[in-house]
Design a protein around this motif. Structure first.
Motif, PDB file in Angstrom:
ATOM      1  N   SER A 178       0.856  -1.179   0.000  1.00 12.35           N
ATOM      2  CA  SER A 178       0.000   0.000   0.000  1.00 12.35           C
ATOM      3  C   SER A 178       0.890   1.226   0.000  1.00 12.35           C
ATOM      4  O   SER A 178       2.114   1.133   0.176  1.00 12.35           O
ATOM      5  CB  SER A 178      -0.945  -0.014   1.203  1.00 12.35           C
ATOM      6  OG  SER A 178      -0.214  -0.058   2.410  1.00 12.35           O
ATOM      7  N   GLY A 179       0.268   2.383  -0.160  1.00 11.24           N
ATOM      8  CA  GLY A 179       1.028   3.611  -0.267  1.00 11.24           C
ATOM      9  C   GLY A 179       1.251   3.952  -1.728  1.00 11.24           C
ATOM     10  O   GLY A 179       0.633   3.385  -2.612  1.00 11.24           O
ATOM     11  N   GLY A 180       2.149   4.863  -1.972  1.00  7.79           N
ATOM     12  CA  GLY A 180       2.405   5.297  -3.334  1.00  7.79           C
ATOM     13  C   GLY A 180       1.439   6.373  -3.761  1.00  7.79           C
ATOM     14  O   GLY A 180       0.675   6.901  -2.964  1.00  7.79           O
ATOM     15  N   GLY A 181       1.489   6.701  -5.044  1.00  9.36           N
ATOM     16  CA  GLY A 181       0.602   7.723  -5.577  1.00  9.36           C
ATOM     17  C   GLY A 181       1.361   8.756  -6.363  1.00  9.36           C
ATOM     18  O   GLY A 181       2.453   8.503  -6.875  1.00  9.36           O
ATOM     19  N   LEU A 182       0.762   9.951  -6.435  1.00  7.23           N
ATOM     20  CA  LEU A 182       1.323  11.059  -7.212  1.00  7.23           C
ATOM     21  C   LEU A 182       1.835  12.133  -6.265  1.00  7.23           C
ATOM     22  O   LEU A 182       1.139  12.517  -5.313  1.00  7.23           O
ATOM     23  CB  LEU A 182       0.245  11.636  -8.121  1.00  7.23           C
ATOM     24  CG  LEU A 182       0.585  12.906  -8.897  1.00  7.23           C
ATOM     25  CD1 LEU A 182       1.712  12.650  -9.896  1.00  7.23           C
ATOM     26  CD2 LEU A 182      -0.660  13.443  -9.609  1.00  7.23           C
ATOM     27  N   VAL A 183       3.041  12.623  -6.531  1.00 12.80           N
ATOM     28  CA  VAL A 183       3.638  13.651  -5.694  1.00 12.80           C
ATOM     29  C   VAL A 183       4.486  14.567  -6.568  1.00 12.80           C
ATOM     30  O   VAL A 183       4.985  14.137  -7.619  1.00 12.80           O
ATOM     31  CB  VAL A 183       4.484  13.014  -4.567  1.00 12.80           C
ATOM     32  CG1 VAL A 183       5.686  12.295  -5.130  1.00 12.80           C
ATOM     33  CG2 VAL A 183       4.898  14.045  -3.538  1.00 12.80           C
ATOM     34  N   GLN A 184       4.644  15.795  -6.152  1.00 11.13           N
ATOM     35  CA  GLN A 184       5.515  16.709  -6.878  1.00 11.13           C
ATOM     36  C   GLN A 184       6.976  16.457  -6.523  1.00 11.13           C
ATOM     37  O   GLN A 184       7.281  15.953  -5.434  1.00 11.13           O
ATOM     38  CB  GLN A 184       5.146  18.154  -6.551  1.00 11.13           C
ATOM     39  CG  GLN A 184       3.827  18.602  -7.145  1.00 11.13           C
ATOM     40  CD  GLN A 184       3.604  20.091  -6.969  1.00 11.13           C
ATOM     41  OE1 GLN A 184       4.040  20.677  -5.983  1.00 11.13           O
ATOM     42  NE2 GLN A 184       2.902  20.702  -7.921  1.00 11.13           N
ATOM     43  N   ALA A 185       7.849  16.829  -7.423  1.00 16.99           N
ATOM     44  CA  ALA A 185       9.278  16.689  -7.169  1.00 16.99           C
ATOM     45  C   ALA A 185       9.644  17.402  -5.873  1.00 16.99           C
ATOM     46  O   ALA A 185       9.165  18.506  -5.598  1.00 16.99           O
ATOM     47  CB  ALA A 185      10.074  17.252  -8.337  1.00 16.99           C
ATOM     48  N   GLY A 186      10.493  16.742  -5.090  1.00 17.76           N
ATOM     49  CA  GLY A 186      10.883  17.273  -3.799  1.00 17.76           C
ATOM     50  C   GLY A 186      10.014  16.784  -2.653  1.00 17.76           C
ATOM     51  O   GLY A 186      10.358  16.979  -1.481  1.00 17.76           O
ATOM     52  N   GLY A 187       8.912  16.149  -2.977  1.00 20.75           N
ATOM     53  CA  GLY A 187       7.993  15.654  -1.972  1.00 20.75           C
ATOM     54  C   GLY A 187       8.390  14.298  -1.428  1.00 20.75           C
ATOM     55  O   GLY A 187       9.443  13.743  -1.771  1.00 20.75           O
TER      56      GLY A 187
END
Length: 126
Positions: A7-16
């Motif tokens: 579980s976990g993951g997804g979409l994030v911006q660079a640096g996140g």
């Protein structure tokens, strides 16, 4: 037999940051070395990080060293991958894996792992 559920993951911006989880069930899970691998589009699967069965040894690939951390939960049936300072190049499907070894070492190659999670997508936007 060991069953791994991610579980976990997804979409994030660079640096996140993101955190991946891998929960295991089955016999004597605490005696398994664990690892994280990833496969980016058009690339081969690559080792990301690993931890020995007793949690005493960890190792991260050079590409993520200093940014990613692998750890085992107190109950030893869960492992985590804490990912900080994420870069677009980290975009991939991430897999957790379990492998047996008598020695408390980190397993570095995919063939050493006999059980795999279902994979989870991590996407880092620029």
């Amino acid at each position: 037999q060991v069953r791994l559920v991610q579980s976990g993951g997804g979409l994030v911006q660079a640096g996140g940051s993101l955190r991946l989880y891998c929960a295991a069930s089955g016999r004597t899970f605490s005696s398994y070395a664990m690892g994280w691998f990833r496969r980016a589009p058009g690339k081969e699967r690559e080792f990301v990080a690993g931890i020995s069965w007793n949690g005493g040894n960890t190792y991260c690939a050079d590409s993520v060293k200093g940014r990613f951390t692998i750890s085992r939960g107190n109950a030893k049936n869960t492992i985590y991958l804490q990912m900080n300072s994420l870069e677009p190049e980290d975009t991939a499907v991430y897999y957790c894996a379990a492998g047996t070894n008598m020695d408390p070492i980190v397993l570095l190659t995919a063939p050493e792992y006999g059980f795999w999670g279902q994979g989870t997508q991590v996407t880092v936007s620029s």
